[in-house]
Write a protein that holds these residues in place. Structure first.
Motif, short mmCIF file in Angstrom:
data_model
loop_
_atom_site.label_atom_id
_atom_site.label_comp_id
_atom_site.label_asym_id
_atom_site.label_seq_id
_atom_site.Cartn_x
_atom_site.Cartn_y
_atom_site.Cartn_z
N GLY A 56 1.28 -1.11 -0.44
CA GLY A 56 0.08 -0.02 0.43
C GLY A 56 0.97 1.50 -0.37
O GLY A 56 0.66 2.21 1.06
N TYR A 57 1.71 1.34 -0.68
CA TYR A 57 2.32 2.73 -0.96
C TYR A 57 1.77 3.55 -1.60
O TYR A 57 1.23 3.20 -2.96
N ARG A 58 1.87 4.68 -1.61
CA ARG A 58 1.64 6.15 -2.22
C ARG A 58 2.15 6.33 -3.52
O ARG A 58 0.97 6.83 -4.50
N ASP A 59 3.04 5.48 -4.08
CA ASP A 59 3.79 5.44 -5.55
C ASP A 59 2.90 4.61 -6.53
O ASP A 59 2.42 5.10 -7.30
N ASP B 117 6.24 14.08 1.25
CA ASP B 117 7.07 13.18 1.37
C ASP B 117 6.28 11.61 1.64
O ASP B 117 7.72 10.22 1.22
N ARG B 118 5.11 10.98 2.25
CA ARG B 118 5.62 10.26 2.89
C ARG B 118 5.10 8.73 2.32
O ARG B 118 4.58 8.84 1.01
N ASP B 119 5.40 7.54 3.04
CA ASP B 119 5.49 6.39 2.04
C ASP B 119 4.15 5.87 1.55
O ASP B 119 4.20 5.09 0.35
N MET B 120 3.32 5.80 2.50
CA MET B 120 2.22 4.91 2.79
C MET B 120 0.80 5.39 2.39
O MET B 120 0.96 6.82 2.42
N LEU B 121 -0.35 5.12 1.71
CA LEU B 121 -1.03 5.70 0.97
C LEU B 121 -2.16 6.42 2.01
O LEU B 121 -2.03 5.45 3.11
N GLU B 122 -3.33 6.91 1.69
CA GLU B 122 -3.65 7.41 3.14
C GLU B 122 -5.26 6.77 2.11
O GLU B 122 -5.37 6.75 1.16
N TRP B 123 -6.23 6.69 3.34
CA TRP B 123 -7.47 6.37 3.31
C TRP B 123 -8.13 7.21 1.37
O TRP B 123 -8.93 6.01 0.85
N ASP B 124 -7.91 7.82 2.61
CA ASP B 124 -8.62 8.72 0.36
C ASP B 124 -7.73 8.44 -0.79
O ASP B 124 -8.56 8.47 -1.70
N ASP B 125 -6.70 8.24 -0.91
CA ASP B 125 -5.30 7.33 -1.64
C ASP B 125 -5.89 6.21 -2.25
O ASP B 125 -6.73 5.69 -3.44
N VAL B 126 -6.76 5.70 -0.98
CA VAL B 126 -7.32 3.53 -1.25
C VAL B 126 -8.55 4.11 -1.63
O VAL B 126 -8.67 3.53 -2.85
N ARG B 127 -9.43 5.29 -1.21
CA ARG B 127 -10.69 5.45 -1.98
C ARG B 127 -10.60 6.18 -3.29
O ARG B 127 -11.03 5.13 -4.36
N ARG B 128 -9.29 6.67 -3.97
CA ARG B 128 -9.51 7.09 -5.04
C ARG B 128 -8.79 5.85 -5.86
O ARG B 128 -9.52 5.57 -7.48
#
Length: 346
Positions: A98-101, A205-216
């Motif tokens: 679940g990385y933000r990238d 620069d955070r590494d992990m997704l946030e829940w809003d990112d997951v929903r996207r």
């Protein structure tokens, strides 16, 4: 045989099998199959661990698969194994942790068309600290102190101002930490961070997704799967803790997305990292599939809770020249080169 010689032999075998048509013949003889590609990070920066793929590299792989109309969603690929239509080999993309990238899947970095994929998230890390391996990377690369003492782990002293010592740390530390129980592992990662005193990581620069990112991701067609809460290696947990890691990860995703996830990935995923008990717990939790890190092509009749995957990182499928090799990619993922290695060793 030296590493360089092995690299050339592997490459020449791939060239020969691919361009002679042998790997295509092997695919036809073996029949329907599903190749699941296991990725983690989608970024261009150097990664001391073999977990990142540059966007251009994945874009090329996706283009090759689309030329063959072979890129499918995981569920569709599994369904095709029992299809009465002409047998073929399909490919599915999966991303662990679940990385933000991973947002590169939906921001156009891989082309205009949507890219079918499953992103398996460790729910306890969403919006928080990265998986321990990248906490260590941040501690090393953003350190304010160079001296690290890991004598308590039997690894000795490291001077992080030296490139060789940084490489030694990245090489020796992960396999040693993976032998520890979860609480011990966390304690040692905390100690490393305390000794290195890294500079704070900016939020952007955070590494992990946030829940809003997951929903996207989910809103744009990417399936979200479970990967436990804390990325715990299940074989090292008792029955209660393993059940909680699996069940709570599914419940968290269902609560945040309004839909329960269908797919699960075992953290680490080797034969030593999960067992029959964990397969049963994943099935009883309501997941329909589970993937491992054991390499191979999934064939008709494959156990949906022990699916095989090919690990993909920046150095995988590269020719000795350093360029991404179509021949290596298709020959290795046909299963033919693995079969030849097993045949030779027999």
């Amino acid at each position: 045989m030296t590493t360089s010689l092995r690299t050339w032999v592997r490459y020449l075998l791939a060239l020969g099998s691919h361009y002679s048509g042998l790997d295509a013949l092997y695919r036809r003889c073996r029949g329907a199959g599903l190749v699941i590609l296991m990725l983690h990070r989608l970024r261009d920066d150097h990664d001391p661990y073999p977990l990142s793929v540059p966007r251009a590299q994945l874009r090329q792989i996706v283009a090759w698969l689309r030329e063959r109309s072979a890129l499918v969603a995981l569920g569709d690929g599994l369904a095709s194994l029992s299809s009465i239509r002409a047998p073929r080999v399909n490919y599915a993309l999966t991303f662990d942790d679940g990385y933000r990238d991973n947002l590169g899947l939906v921001d156009g970095a891989l082309g205009r068309e949507p890219v079918p994929a499953v992103v398996y998230v460790a729910t306890g890390h969403i919006g928080g600290e990265p998986i321990w391996a990248y906490r260590v990377v941040h501690a090393v690369e953003s350190r304010s102190r160079d001296q690290i003492d890991l004598g308590g782990l039997g690894l000795g002293h490291f001077d992080l101002s030296l490139a060789d010592d940084r490489h030694r740390l990245y090489t020796l530390l992960p396999p040693r930490l993976k032998t520890l129980k979860p609480a011990e592992l966390q304690t040692w990662v905390d100690r490393i961070c305390e000794q290195a005193r890294p500079r704070p990581l900016p939020h952007d620069d955070r590494d992990m997704l946030e829940w809003d990112d997951v929903r996207r991701l989910a809103a744009n067609g990417v399936e979200i799967g479970g990967h436990t809460c804390s990325h715990a290696i299940l074989s090292r947990l008792d029955d209660s803790a393993a059940s909680e890691e699996i069940g709570l990860s599914r419940a968290s995703i269902a609560a945040e997305l309004g839909q329960a996830p269908r797919h699960f990935a075992y953290p680490n995923g080797s034969n030593a990292d999960f067992g029959d008990r964990d397969v049963r717990l994943v099935r009883e939790a309501g997941f329909e599939t589970a993937t491992t890190s054991i390499e191979g092509v999934n064939r008709r009749g494959a156990d949906p809770y022990r699916l095989r995957r090919y690990n993909v990182h920046e150095d995988r499928f590269r020719a000795p020249s350093g360029r991404l090799s179509r021949a290596l990619f298709f020959s290795e993922t046909s299963g033919m080169l693995g079969w030849l290695r097993e045949w030779r060793a027999a």
